[in-house]
Scaffold this motif. Sequence first.
Motif, PDB file in Angstrom:
ATOM      1  N   UNK A  83       2.154   1.841 -35.578  1.00  0.00           N
ATOM      2  CA  UNK A  83       2.711   3.200 -35.594  1.00  0.00           C
ATOM      3  C   UNK A  83       2.739   3.801 -34.206  1.00  0.00           C
ATOM      4  N   UNK A  84       1.704   3.517 -33.429  1.00  0.00           N
ATOM      5  CA  UNK A  84       1.639   4.034 -32.057  1.00  0.00           C
ATOM      6  C   UNK A  84       2.769   3.453 -31.212  1.00  0.00           C
ATOM      7  N   UNK A  85       2.933   2.137 -31.296  1.00  0.00           N
ATOM      8  CA  UNK A  85       4.001   1.480 -30.520  1.00  0.00           C
ATOM      9  C   UNK A  85       5.371   2.022 -30.898  1.00  0.00           C
ATOM     10  N   UNK A  86       5.584   2.183 -32.204  1.00  0.00           N
ATOM     11  CA  UNK A  86       6.893   2.661 -32.674  1.00  0.00           C
ATOM     12  C   UNK A  86       7.166   4.061 -32.110  1.00  0.00           C
ATOM     13  N   UNK A  87       6.169   4.933 -32.152  1.00  0.00           N
ATOM     14  CA  UNK A  87       6.349   6.295 -31.645  1.00  0.00           C
ATOM     15  C   UNK A  87       6.580   6.309 -30.145  1.00  0.00           C
ATOM     16  N   UNK A  88       5.831   5.480 -29.416  1.00  0.00           N
ATOM     17  CA  UNK A  88       5.988   5.448 -27.959  1.00  0.00           C
ATOM     18  C   UNK A  88       7.348   4.871 -27.576  1.00  0.00           C
ATOM     19  N   UNK A  89       7.778   3.826 -28.329  1.00  0.00           N
ATOM     20  CA  UNK A  89       9.096   3.233 -28.031  1.00  0.00           C
ATOM     21  C   UNK A  89      10.199   4.282 -28.164  1.00  0.00           C
ATOM     22  N   UNK A  90      10.030   5.168 -29.153  1.00  0.00           N
ATOM     23  CA  UNK A  90      11.057   6.173 -29.411  1.00  0.00           C
ATOM     24  C   UNK A  90      11.010   7.316 -28.395  1.00  0.00           C
TER      25      UNK A  90
END
Length: 261
Positions: A83-90
């Motif tokens: 979830x952290x990676x997905x949010x940071x990617x966005x």
Amino acid sequence: MNGGAEMSRPINRTALVTGSSRGIGRAIAERLGREGVLVAVHYARNEEAAEHTVKSIIADGGRAFQVRAEFGVPGDVDTLLEGLRAGLEELAEDVGLDILVNNAAIITSGTALEGTTPELFDRLMAVNARAPFFLTQRALPLLRDGGRIINISSGLTRFANPQEVAYAMSKAALEMIGLHFARYLGPRRITVNTVSPGITDTGHPSLLVPQIREALSNLAAFGRLAEPADIADVVAFLASDDARWITGSVIDASGGTMLGG
Ligand code: NAP
């Protein structure tokens, strides 16, 4: 040469604050959000509360996103990191983390020492010690040099309340992350510290009872309960460049609880 100041990343920093849907974690997330940090607001189940934190950061001109992951269940850290990676990617320039605040915990009170079951003990350790250990270990590749790790412990590793011995043991274990990771991460200028609050008014119903409130307030030298912002300000200092020379420390932020006298 002021190495810390030159090498810090004052803008576009990112933070993960575990357990920031409510209470002290929310105050930390909001404070970092006001400083322009992009904040990942982690929570376990209370989606509405997490949304509230994210919206209040955005309303204040900051940036935030929420990440759900319940600690103490299989795959907890995987879920959080995904979830952290997905949010940071966005939302971020790149997938990197500057500040990790290990705040989420389950808090026990009112459990007789004799009533502490092996199941409760295991759950306390899983949520309060095991999850932050593996989260910290696995977040290291994401953490940028010069970053910050801040663990939220409790004054109960300094003063006794026999009802909460198992909770205090989980916090004593958490404090070891501060000591040992600080040594390990020194070469990367990542500081690792612990903040130990005393009783903090996070809206627990028992604190509305005047006699209870007064008795607990008088445990602190200042004669009042902490507000979440009292703790968040200490965390914000440790997260700042001004705290670059502090690592491996336990900062008592209990308002002088049980100093004696
Ligand atoms: P709180 O109001 O009870 O909030 C707890 C936070 O942790 C919430 O965001 C909650 O998410 C999350 N959480 C709870 N169980 C979880 C789990 N199994 N997996 C993942 N997340 C979970 O807590 P607080 O009083 O602000 O305490 C914050 C920190 O300060 C804790 O580490 C606590 O030990 C420490 N502390 C508190 C006090 C105090 O008087 N309050 C005193 C000393 C130390 P949901 O909203 O989804 O449930």
